[in-house]
Design a protein around this motif. Sequence first.
Motif, PDB file in Angstrom:
ATOM      1  N   LYS A   1       0.880  -1.165   0.000  1.00 14.88           N
ATOM      2  CA  LYS A   1       0.000   0.000   0.000  1.00 14.88           C
ATOM      3  C   LYS A   1       0.916   1.213   0.000  1.00 14.88           C
ATOM      4  N   VAL A   2       0.736   2.088  -0.992  1.00 17.19           N
ATOM      5  CA  VAL A   2       1.494   3.331  -1.079  1.00 17.19           C
ATOM      6  C   VAL A   2       0.522   4.474  -0.821  1.00 17.19           C
ATOM      7  N   ALA A   3       0.840   5.312   0.144  1.00 15.90           N
ATOM      8  CA  ALA A   3      -0.028   6.445   0.479  1.00 15.90           C
ATOM      9  C   ALA A   3       0.753   7.749   0.425  1.00 15.90           C
ATOM     10  N   LYS A   4       0.166   8.731  -0.239  1.00 18.20           N
ATOM     11  CA  LYS A   4       0.671  10.098  -0.230  1.00 18.20           C
ATOM     12  C   LYS A   4      -0.220  10.866   0.741  1.00 18.20           C
ATOM     13  N   PRO A   5       0.302  11.180   1.921  1.00 15.63           N
ATOM     14  CA  PRO A   5      -0.549  11.845   2.916  1.00 15.63           C
ATOM     15  C   PRO A   5      -0.772  13.328   2.611  1.00 15.63           C
ATOM     16  N   ALA A   6      -1.981  13.797   2.920  1.00 14.12           N
ATOM     17  CA  ALA A   6      -2.357  15.214   2.896  1.00 14.12           C
ATOM     18  C   ALA A   6      -1.957  15.927   1.610  1.00 14.12           C
ATOM     19  N   ILE A   7      -2.128  15.274   0.467  1.00 19.70           N
ATOM     20  CA  ILE A   7      -1.721  15.872  -0.799  1.00 19.70           C
ATOM     21  C   ILE A   7      -2.773  16.852  -1.336  1.00 19.70           C
ATOM     22  N   LEU A   8      -4.038  16.643  -0.953  1.00 15.57           N
ATOM     23  CA  LEU A   8      -5.112  17.547  -1.357  1.00 15.57           C
ATOM     24  C   LEU A   8      -5.849  18.043  -0.120  1.00 15.57           C
ATOM     25  N   PRO A   9      -6.356  19.272  -0.146  1.00 12.35           N
ATOM     26  CA  PRO A   9      -7.105  19.781   1.006  1.00 12.35           C
ATOM     27  C   PRO A   9      -8.279  18.869   1.356  1.00 12.35           C
ATOM     28  N   GLY A  10      -8.438  18.580   2.638  1.00 10.91           N
ATOM     29  CA  GLY A  10      -9.545  17.766   3.111  1.00 10.91           C
ATOM     30  C   GLY A  10      -9.392  16.280   2.831  1.00 10.91           C
ATOM     31  N   LEU A  11      -8.204  15.847   2.421  1.00 11.99           N
ATOM     32  CA  LEU A  11      -7.954  14.454   2.092  1.00 11.99           C
ATOM     33  C   LEU A  11      -6.817  13.942   2.967  1.00 11.99           C
ATOM     34  N   LYS A  12      -7.082  12.910   3.756  1.00 17.10           N
ATOM     35  CA  LYS A  12      -6.043  12.360   4.636  1.00 17.10           C
ATOM     36  C   LYS A  12      -4.893  11.776   3.827  1.00 17.10           C
ATOM     37  N   ALA A  13      -5.198  11.002   2.806  1.00 18.89           N
ATOM     38  CA  ALA A  13      -4.165  10.380   1.967  1.00 18.89           C
ATOM     39  C   ALA A  13      -4.797   9.856   0.698  1.00 18.89           C
ATOM     40  N   LEU A  14      -3.955   9.638  -0.307  1.00 24.48           N
ATOM     41  CA  LEU A  14      -4.390   8.938  -1.512  1.00 24.48           C
ATOM     42  C   LEU A  14      -3.326   7.917  -1.855  1.00 24.48           C
ATOM     43  N   GLY A  15      -3.701   6.912  -2.600  1.00 19.90           N
ATOM     44  CA  GLY A  15      -2.705   5.912  -2.948  1.00 19.90           C
ATOM     45  C   GLY A  15      -3.295   4.697  -3.616  1.00 19.90           C
ATOM     46  N   VAL A  16      -2.504   3.632  -3.636  1.00 16.20           N
ATOM     47  CA  VAL A  16      -2.917   2.383  -4.261  1.00 16.20           C
ATOM     48  C   VAL A  16      -2.481   1.212  -3.391  1.00 16.20           C
ATOM     49  N   VAL A  17      -3.125   0.078  -3.620  1.00 19.78           N
ATOM     50  CA  VAL A  17      -2.708  -1.200  -3.042  1.00 19.78           C
ATOM     51  C   VAL A  17      -2.567  -2.165  -4.214  1.00 19.78           C
ATOM     52  N   ILE A  18      -1.384  -2.780  -4.346  1.00 20.50           N
ATOM     53  CA  ILE A  18      -1.194  -3.791  -5.389  1.00 20.50           C
ATOM     54  C   ILE A  18      -0.570  -5.032  -4.771  1.00 20.50           C
ATOM     55  N   GLN A  19      -0.778  -6.150  -5.433  1.00 22.61           N
ATOM     56  CA  GLN A  19      -0.198  -7.424  -4.987  1.00 22.61           C
ATOM     57  C   GLN A  19       0.384  -8.136  -6.187  1.00 22.61           C
ATOM     58  N   ARG A  20       1.589  -8.661  -6.002  1.00 25.66           N
ATOM     59  CA  ARG A  20       2.275  -9.386  -7.065  1.00 25.66           C
ATOM     60  C   ARG A  20       2.830 -10.692  -6.496  1.00 25.66           C
ATOM     61  N   ASN A  21       2.894 -11.725  -7.348  1.00 28.84           N
ATOM     62  CA  ASN A  21       3.454 -13.019  -6.981  1.00 28.84           C
ATOM     63  C   ASN A  21       4.715 -13.271  -7.772  1.00 28.84           C
ATOM     64  N   ASN A  22       5.641 -13.994  -7.175  1.00 23.92           N
ATOM     65  CA  ASN A  22       6.865 -14.385  -7.842  1.00 23.92           C
ATOM     66  C   ASN A  22       6.528 -15.543  -8.769  1.00 23.92           C
ATOM     67  N   LYS A  23       6.647 -15.339 -10.042  1.00 22.42           N
ATOM     68  CA  LYS A  23       6.257 -16.342 -11.038  1.00 22.42           C
ATOM     69  C   LYS A  23       7.240 -17.512 -11.101  1.00 22.42           C
ATOM     70  N   SER A  24       8.470 -17.329 -10.584  1.00 21.55           N
ATOM     71  CA  SER A  24       9.456 -18.417 -10.646  1.00 21.55           C
ATOM     72  C   SER A  24       9.324 -19.383  -9.489  1.00 21.55           C
ATOM     73  N   ASN A  25       8.503 -19.078  -8.494  1.00 20.89           N
ATOM     74  CA  ASN A  25       8.332 -19.986  -7.335  1.00 20.89           C
ATOM     75  C   ASN A  25       7.071 -20.803  -7.471  1.00 20.89           C
TER      76      ASN A  25
END
Length: 119
Positions: A95-119
């Motif tokens: 989860k990557v969050a940019k805190p307080a980047i816009l007025p009235g917004l605590k944070a914005l960001g994304v959540v991503i999940q990746r798997n190791n394809k070689s395992n």
Amino acid sequence: MDIIFLEQVKVQTKLGVPEWERMMPQTIILDIEIGYDLTNACKSDAIAETIDYGAVVGRIRETLTEHSFQLVEALAEHVCQLILNEFGALSVKIKVAKPAILPGLKALGVVIQRNNKSN
């Protein structure tokens, strides 16, 4: 699969779509879950049997100092691939969050999940 988690990791990086936003480093907050088989580490109590979370945080800080990103999505993918490829994780959720980047917004960001394809 077991999970190593790193919560509220504060990192300085240059991030943003407008060029002016990437002029100065800003603080972002990362929550990271690393999938790994911890069976041997649980038995041996040896750091060599697990992922050294201090090394992970150090490497993330190093790479984010060296790189600039327009999108939080690209930054998240970069960190996921780093953990998968350099530390041999089975999976990574971030989860990557940019805190307080816009007025009235605590944070914005994304959540991503990746798997190791070689395992």
